[in-house]
Design a protein around this motif. Structure first.
Motif, PDB file in Angstrom:
ATOM      1  N   ASP A   1      -3.994  21.597  23.278  1.00 40.24           N
ATOM      2  CA  ASP A   1      -5.260  20.585  23.422  1.00 40.24           C
ATOM      3  C   ASP A   1      -6.303  21.533  24.197  1.00 40.24           C
ATOM      4  OD1 ASP A   1      -3.758  18.472  22.230  1.00 40.24           O
ATOM      5  OD2 ASP A   1      -3.268  17.573  23.998  1.00 40.24           O
ATOM      6  N   ILE A   2      -6.049  22.190  25.129  1.00 38.09           N
ATOM      7  CA  ILE A   2      -7.244  22.920  25.684  1.00 38.09           C
ATOM      8  C   ILE A   2      -7.663  24.031  24.832  1.00 38.09           C
ATOM      9  CG2 ILE A   2      -7.449  24.546  27.567  1.00 38.09           C
ATOM     10  CD1 ILE A   2      -5.596  22.894  29.335  1.00 38.09           C
ATOM     11  N   ALA A   3      -6.773  24.754  23.896  1.00 40.07           N
ATOM     12  CA  ALA A   3      -7.348  25.733  22.952  1.00 40.07           C
ATOM     13  C   ALA A   3      -8.524  25.249  22.053  1.00 40.07           C
ATOM     14  CB  ALA A   3      -6.559  26.296  22.152  1.00 40.07           C
ATOM     15  N   GLN A   4      -8.526  23.917  21.739  1.00 35.96           N
ATOM     16  CA  GLN A   4      -9.723  23.388  20.928  1.00 35.96           C
ATOM     17  C   GLN A   4     -11.105  23.449  21.465  1.00 35.96           C
ATOM     18  OE1 GLN A   4      -8.667  19.284  20.170  1.00 35.96           O
ATOM     19  NE2 GLN A   4      -6.727  19.798  19.735  1.00 35.96           N
ATOM     20  N   PHE A   5     -11.280  23.678  22.901  1.00 37.77           N
ATOM     21  CA  PHE A   5     -12.279  23.533  23.780  1.00 37.77           C
ATOM     22  C   PHE A   5     -12.912  25.163  24.005  1.00 37.77           C
ATOM     23  CE2 PHE A   5     -10.498  19.609  24.960  1.00 37.77           C
ATOM     24  CZ  PHE A   5     -11.220  18.789  24.302  1.00 37.77           C
ATOM     25  N   VAL A   6     -12.273  26.172  23.397  1.00 41.20           N
ATOM     26  CA  VAL A   6     -12.495  27.358  23.766  1.00 41.20           C
ATOM     27  C   VAL A   6     -13.493  27.858  22.659  1.00 41.20           C
ATOM     28  CG1 VAL A   6     -11.955  29.948  23.676  1.00 41.20           C
ATOM     29  CG2 VAL A   6     -10.230  28.258  24.780  1.00 41.20           C
ATOM     30  N   PRO A   7     -14.710  28.175  22.843  1.00 40.84           N
ATOM     31  CA  PRO A   7     -15.816  28.414  21.900  1.00 40.84           C
ATOM     32  C   PRO A   7     -15.390  29.541  20.834  1.00 40.84           C
ATOM     33  CG  PRO A   7     -16.732  28.530  24.196  1.00 40.84           C
ATOM     34  CD  PRO A   7     -15.210  28.310  24.160  1.00 40.84           C
ATOM     35  N   THR A   8     -15.901  29.438  19.835  1.00 38.11           N
ATOM     36  CA  THR A   8     -15.658  30.417  18.726  1.00 38.11           C
ATOM     37  C   THR A   8     -14.094  30.742  18.283  1.00 38.11           C
ATOM     38  OG1 THR A   8     -17.560  31.597  19.655  1.00 38.11           O
ATOM     39  CG2 THR A   8     -16.463  32.819  17.925  1.00 38.11           C
ATOM     40  N   VAL A   9     -13.262  31.023  19.009  1.00 44.15           N
ATOM     41  CA  VAL A   9     -11.997  31.456  18.702  1.00 44.15           C
ATOM     42  C   VAL A   9     -10.990  30.224  19.145  1.00 44.15           C
ATOM     43  CG1 VAL A   9     -12.276  33.849  18.904  1.00 44.15           C
ATOM     44  CG2 VAL A   9     -11.598  32.584  20.936  1.00 44.15           C
ATOM     45  N   GLY A  10     -11.422  29.246  19.510  1.00 45.04           N
ATOM     46  CA  GLY A  10     -10.375  28.107  19.950  1.00 45.04           C
ATOM     47  C   GLY A  10      -9.626  27.629  18.840  1.00 45.04           C
TER      48      GLY A  10
ATOM     49  N   ALA B   1      -2.984  29.331  15.245  1.00 42.86           N
ATOM     50  CA  ALA B   1      -1.799  30.319  15.421  1.00 42.86           C
ATOM     51  C   ALA B   1      -0.729  29.659  16.289  1.00 42.86           C
ATOM     52  CB  ALA B   1      -2.398  31.632  16.240  1.00 42.86           C
ATOM     53  N   ILE B   2      -1.018  28.946  17.279  1.00 42.79           N
ATOM     54  CA  ILE B   2      -0.064  28.395  17.970  1.00 42.79           C
ATOM     55  C   ILE B   2       0.678  27.271  17.120  1.00 42.79           C
ATOM     56  CG2 ILE B   2       0.250  26.810  20.056  1.00 42.79           C
ATOM     57  CD1 ILE B   2      -2.056  28.129  21.498  1.00 42.79           C
ATOM     58  N   SER B   3       0.014  26.649  16.424  1.00 47.54           N
ATOM     59  CA  SER B   3       0.509  25.555  15.629  1.00 47.54           C
ATOM     60  C   SER B   3       1.689  26.268  14.541  1.00 47.54           C
ATOM     61  CB  SER B   3      -0.541  24.784  14.857  1.00 47.54           C
ATOM     62  OG  SER B   3       0.133  23.831  14.158  1.00 47.54           O
TER      63      SER B   3
END
Length: 165
Positions: free
Chosen positions: A56-65, A71-73
């Motif tokens: 959920d948090i990775a979605q908010f990382v700009p560019t590489v989120g 990758a985690i999925s």
């Protein structure tokens, strides 16, 4: 008993995006039924807390989120579950990458009381951390991420309605 678990609760209308994804998942699962709602969950609480929050948090990382989330999925698909509500039944599937349903783990006819949202535990921390917990009538449990539980609410709302309504 919360309002979401009450069979007479009218609830929120399922968003079009969720309906469209439910129809797509129903086609991929090869069920000859119309998809109504879908949610993507995890098989246990520890996985939900560790992996779900990071996804959920990775979605908010700009560019590489998006790439981090992908990758985690892909690396953790074994722990994912798909809960699909159709016009007749509620299904639980093991998830393959890119949301393709794998082995069917359970099927329930739609009717009041088939699925409950939340934890029966009384502690406030337990209730918070398990607020995305979906418990089915045969005590099978899947855990939706604790941050975005609207999809889990759709599953409870639509799964507890009798078929054809």
């Amino acid at each position: 008993m919360s309002a979401f678990n009450d069979p007479s609760y009218a609830g929120l209308p399922v968003r079009r995006y969720n309906q469209r994804m439910a129809r797509r998942v129903a086609r991929r699962a090869h069920v000859n039924e119309q998809g109504v709602a879908v949610c993507f969950a995890f098989n246990n609480l520890l996985t939900t807390v560790l992996i779900g929050v990071v996804e959920d948090i990775a979605q908010f990382v700009p560019t590489v989120g998006g790439l981090i989330d992908l990758a985690i999925s892909i690396l953790t698909f074994y722990f994912h579950r798909i809960v699909l509500v159709t016009d007749q039944n509620v299904y639980v599937y093991r998830d393959w990458p890119f949301h393709f349903p794998g082995k069917q783990l359970a099927a329930y006819p739609r009717r009041p009381g088939v699925v409950r949202l939340g934890s029966p535990k009384t502690g406030s921390f337990s209730r918070f951390i398990r607020r995305g917990q979906l418990t089915f009538e045969d005590r099978q449990v899947v855990y939706h991420s604790i941050l975005w539980i609207r999809r889990a609410k759709y599953i409870v709302q639509e799964g507890n309605r009798p078929a054809g309504r």
